[in-house]
Enzyme design. Structure first.
Site, PDB file in Angstrom:
ATOM      1  N   HIS A  86       0.970   3.792  -1.336  1.00 48.29           N
ATOM      2  CA  HIS A  86       1.109   5.246  -1.415  1.00 48.29           C
ATOM      3  C   HIS A  86       0.178   5.770  -2.495  1.00 48.29           C
ATOM      4  O   HIS A  86      -0.022   5.105  -3.501  1.00 48.29           O
ATOM      5  CB  HIS A  86       2.561   5.620  -1.750  1.00 48.29           C
ATOM      6  CG  HIS A  86       2.896   7.022  -1.428  1.00 48.29           C
ATOM      7  ND1 HIS A  86       2.629   8.062  -2.298  1.00 48.29           N
ATOM      8  CD2 HIS A  86       3.444   7.580  -0.320  1.00 48.29           C
ATOM      9  CE1 HIS A  86       3.019   9.191  -1.736  1.00 48.29           C
ATOM     10  NE2 HIS A  86       3.509   8.931  -0.533  1.00 48.29           N
ATOM     11  N   ASP A 127       7.726   4.954   5.667  1.00 52.43           N
ATOM     12  CA  ASP A 127       7.526   4.589   7.070  1.00 52.43           C
ATOM     13  C   ASP A 127       7.935   3.161   7.408  1.00 52.43           C
ATOM     14  O   ASP A 127       8.029   2.807   8.580  1.00 52.43           O
ATOM     15  CB  ASP A 127       6.063   4.817   7.463  1.00 52.43           C
ATOM     16  CG  ASP A 127       5.726   6.296   7.449  1.00 52.43           C
ATOM     17  OD1 ASP A 127       6.564   7.084   7.909  1.00 52.43           O
ATOM     18  OD2 ASP A 127       4.642   6.663   6.969  1.00 52.43           O
TER      19      ASP A 127
HETATM   20  C1  LIG Z   1      -1.051   5.381   2.143  1.00 57.42           C
HETATM   21  C2  LIG Z   1      -2.456   4.916   1.756  1.00 57.42           C
HETATM   22  C3  LIG Z   1      -3.481   5.540   2.701  1.00 57.42           C
HETATM   23  C4  LIG Z   1      -2.727   5.390   0.333  1.00 57.42           C
HETATM   24  O1  LIG Z   1      -3.933   4.917   0.010  1.00 57.42           O
HETATM   25  P1  LIG Z   1      -4.822   5.340  -1.257  1.00 57.42           P
HETATM   26  O2  LIG Z   1      -4.049   5.929  -2.339  1.00 57.42           O
HETATM   27  O3  LIG Z   1      -5.963   6.127  -0.751  1.00 57.42           O
HETATM   28  O4  LIG Z   1      -5.271   3.944  -1.726  1.00 57.42           O
HETATM   29  P2  LIG Z   1      -6.558   3.212  -1.228  1.00 57.42           P
HETATM   30  O5  LIG Z   1      -6.717   3.348   0.232  1.00 57.42           O
HETATM   31  O6  LIG Z   1      -7.663   3.657  -2.108  1.00 57.42           O
HETATM   32  O7  LIG Z   1      -6.147   1.720  -1.551  1.00 57.42           O
HETATM   33  C5  LIG Z   1      -6.177   1.144  -2.855  1.00 57.42           C
HETATM   34  C6  LIG Z   1      -6.231  -0.363  -2.721  1.00 57.42           C
HETATM   35  O8  LIG Z   1      -4.978  -0.825  -2.229  1.00 57.42           O
HETATM   36  C7  LIG Z   1      -5.153  -1.454  -0.960  1.00 57.42           C
HETATM   37  N1  LIG Z   1      -4.089  -1.009  -0.097  1.00 57.42           N
HETATM   38  C8  LIG Z   1      -3.398   0.165  -0.168  1.00 57.42           C
HETATM   39  N2  LIG Z   1      -2.483   0.200   0.798  1.00 57.42           N
HETATM   40  C9  LIG Z   1      -2.609  -0.944   1.499  1.00 57.42           C
HETATM   41  C10 LIG Z   1      -1.941  -1.458   2.616  1.00 57.42           C
HETATM   42  N3  LIG Z   1      -0.962  -0.783   3.197  1.00 57.42           N
HETATM   43  N4  LIG Z   1      -2.314  -2.654   3.089  1.00 57.42           N
HETATM   44  C11 LIG Z   1      -3.296  -3.360   2.503  1.00 57.42           C
HETATM   45  N5  LIG Z   1      -3.971  -2.917   1.440  1.00 57.42           N
HETATM   46  C12 LIG Z   1      -3.634  -1.728   0.940  1.00 57.42           C
HETATM   47  C13 LIG Z   1      -6.517  -0.988  -0.445  1.00 57.42           C
HETATM   48  O9  LIG Z   1      -7.082  -1.923   0.414  1.00 57.42           O
HETATM   49  C14 LIG Z   1      -7.278  -0.822  -1.721  1.00 57.42           C
HETATM   50  O10 LIG Z   1      -7.729  -2.085  -2.152  1.00 57.42           O
HETATM   51  P3  LIG Z   1      -9.183  -2.276  -2.799  1.00 57.42           P
HETATM   52  O11 LIG Z   1      -9.134  -1.431  -4.044  1.00 57.42           O
HETATM   53  O12 LIG Z   1      -9.254  -3.734  -3.025  1.00 57.42           O
HETATM   54  O13 LIG Z   1     -10.140  -1.749  -1.783  1.00 57.42           O
HETATM   55  C15 LIG Z   1      -2.533   3.364   1.843  1.00 57.42           C
HETATM   56  O14 LIG Z   1      -1.612   2.793   0.974  1.00 57.42           O
HETATM   57  C16 LIG Z   1      -2.354   2.852   3.249  1.00 57.42           C
HETATM   58  O15 LIG Z   1      -3.329   2.758   4.011  1.00 57.42           O
HETATM   59  N6  LIG Z   1      -1.108   2.470   3.658  1.00 57.42           N
HETATM   60  C17 LIG Z   1      -0.846   2.033   5.015  1.00 57.42           C
HETATM   61  C18 LIG Z   1      -0.551   3.228   5.916  1.00 57.42           C
HETATM   62  C19 LIG Z   1       0.785   3.837   5.601  1.00 57.42           C
HETATM   63  O16 LIG Z   1       1.800   3.172   5.490  1.00 57.42           O
HETATM   64  N7  LIG Z   1       0.783   5.170   5.496  1.00 57.42           N
HETATM   65  C20 LIG Z   1       1.980   5.944   5.244  1.00 57.42           C
HETATM   66  C21 LIG Z   1       1.938   6.547   3.885  1.00 57.42           C
HETATM   67  S1  LIG Z   1       3.445   7.336   3.463  1.00 57.42           S
END
Ligand SMILES: CC(C)(COP(=O)(O)OP(=O)(O)OC[C@H]1O[C@@H](n2cnc3c(N)ncnc32)[C@H](O)[C@@H]1OP(=O)(O)O)[C@@H](O)C(=O)NCCC(=O)NCCS
Length: 374
Positions: free
Chosen positions: A256, A311
């Site tokens: 998140h 989720d």
């Molecule tokens: C929700 C989400 C988009 C937030 O992402 P964010 O704050 O933009 O964080 P980032 O995408 O920059 O990710 C940061 C790091 O954590 C990792 N990471 C974050 N969520 C992850 C996940 N669900 N699975 C695997 N790796 C994940 C990323 O790969 C990244 O790693 P890196 O720095 O080595 O590249 C992300 O956690 C995600 O994709 N989750 C899965 C989808 C989901 O469940 N969405 C519902 C949200 S309520």
């Protein structure tokens, strides 16, 4: 002007709000100062919606007035029914919602000046669109809205023509209260951007629906179910996690932008789920166990610690209640619409058009070559 780029607008503060507060380090969320867990356990959908829209809990009269308005606006216009009941039966519910709501907005253009009244109307009709499409696309008899029922009972009734499972309906209402608001997430921000142009409320919500549909946002809940199905058994969980990290595949239902510990909504829904799934032979009980194993591994991962978000468990819960997977994100939407509209109302009272900048990194001088010479 500082030219620093904040990818994904992380940490950028764009407005003030008094709608909700997230303490990402402590894993706490409150609506207008009241912890979400308290609202999920004690409040109703209508009362929480009133709170988010109005900044105080309603007295009896105020609540009755809102309930009346929500009941009165449930039916869809005739022109809309014609379109809805002529759609192909295999569409995604989020696409149906966007399309049908957009049409309703077009037909309602004369009456949609008042943002608050329009927010109530939209909140009232989203469940009808979902339930009607569910019944229609499954070749089931259409159940019209029932004015003697509250918002969530009526939705459940229109889907399943049954109100026997009171405990499930109450649990669904708690779950939807938890989904109602969450600060400036991607869909809420989308609605604010549209609202800041002084467009209409229907357009704000249609835009927000488009944002919510994506797999990194609300679309994650149905993908969690796909993932649990793919993992298949508890013994495969470790391998799935290892592979995911190797392939840089996102593990749905984890991570998140704001919560850097347990998402309080995930904690609540997991307990809710455990209280309703009592049959341990149920396929969904197996999914619950797989999700718990994923949680155990990822929360303790020394390299990339990931916590479950809302989720992870909500999809299993919705499946248990009998909702189809393709409907999960639409269930999220029928509740989050309150948060979207509350933010649009709040922001536009002190409006300024959103218009960020980008840093140009392209060519400064390029000759125009006529097409025959390219
Ligand atoms: C929700 C989400 C988009 C937030 O992402 P964010 O704050 O933009 O964080 P980032 O995408 O920059 O990710 C940061 C790091 O954590 C990792 N990471 C974050 N969520 C992850 C996940 N669900 N699975 C695997 N790796 C994940 C990323 O790969 C990244 O790693 P890196 O720095 O080595 O590249 C992300 O956690 C995600 O994709 N989750 C899965 C989808 C989901 O469940 N969405 C519902 C949200 S309520």
């Amino acid at each position: 002007m500082d030219n620093k780029i904040s990818r994904g607008l992380e940490g950028v503060v764009v407005c003030e709000t008094s709608i909700s507060f997230i303490n990402g380090k402590a894993g706490k969320l409150s609506y207008r100062g009241i912890p979400v867990e308290t609202l999920a356990s004690n409040s109703s959908f209508e009362e929480t919606a009133y709170l988010l829209w109005n900044d105080h809990l309603p007295n009896r009269l105020e609540l009755q007035e809102l309930e009346r308005k929500l009941r009165e606006a449930r039916e869809l216009p005739r022109e809309v029914l014609k379109v809805l009941f002529d759609l192909p039966k295999d569409l995604h519910y989020m696409d149906v919602l966007k399309t049908i709501l957009s049409l309703i907005g077009a037909l309602d253009w004369r009456n949609s000046k008042d943002l608050y009244e329009t927010a109530i109307k939209i909140t009232s009709i989203l469940p009808t669109i979902i339930a009607y499409y569910y019944r229609y696309s499954n070749d089931l008899k259409i159940i019209p809205p029932n004015p003697s029922l509250n918002h969530i009972e009526n939705f459940y009734w229109m889907c399943f023509e049954n109100l026997e499972d009171e405990e499930f309906i109450e649990a669904l209402e708690s779950c939807l209260i938890l989904h109602m608001e969450q600060g400036l997430n991607a869909s809420t921000f989308s609605s604010l951007v549209i609202g800041s142009t002084l467009s209409d409320m229907y357009s704000c919500v249609v835009g927000a629906l488009g944002a919510l549909k994506g797999s990194l946002h609300g679309g994650a809940n149905e993908r969690v179910l796909n993932m649990l199905e793919e993992v298949g058994a508890i013994n495969n969980v470790e391998k799935y996690v290892e592979e995911s990290f190797k392939l840089k595949r996102r593990i749905m239902g984890f991570g998140h932008r704001v919560y850097k510990t347990y998402d309080p909504r995930a904690v609540y829904i997991k307990e809710l789920l455990k209280s309703v799934i009592t049959d341990h032979n149920d396929e969904l009980y197996k999914y619950l166990k797989i999700a718990e194993k994923l949680e155990e591994i990822l929360v303790n991962n020394p390299v990339k610690r990931l916590y479950p978000n809302i989720d992870l468990y909500s999809g299993i819960f919705y499946s248990y209640l009998g909702f189809p997977r393709k409907m999960f994100t639409a269930l999220f939407a029928l509740s989050r619409v309150v948060g979207w509209t509350a933010h649009v109302i709040e922001y536009t009272k002190n409006n300024r058009l959103f218009r960020p900048s980008s840093k140009y990194i392209g060519s400064m001088h390029k000759d125009y070559t006529p097409i025959d010479e390219r």
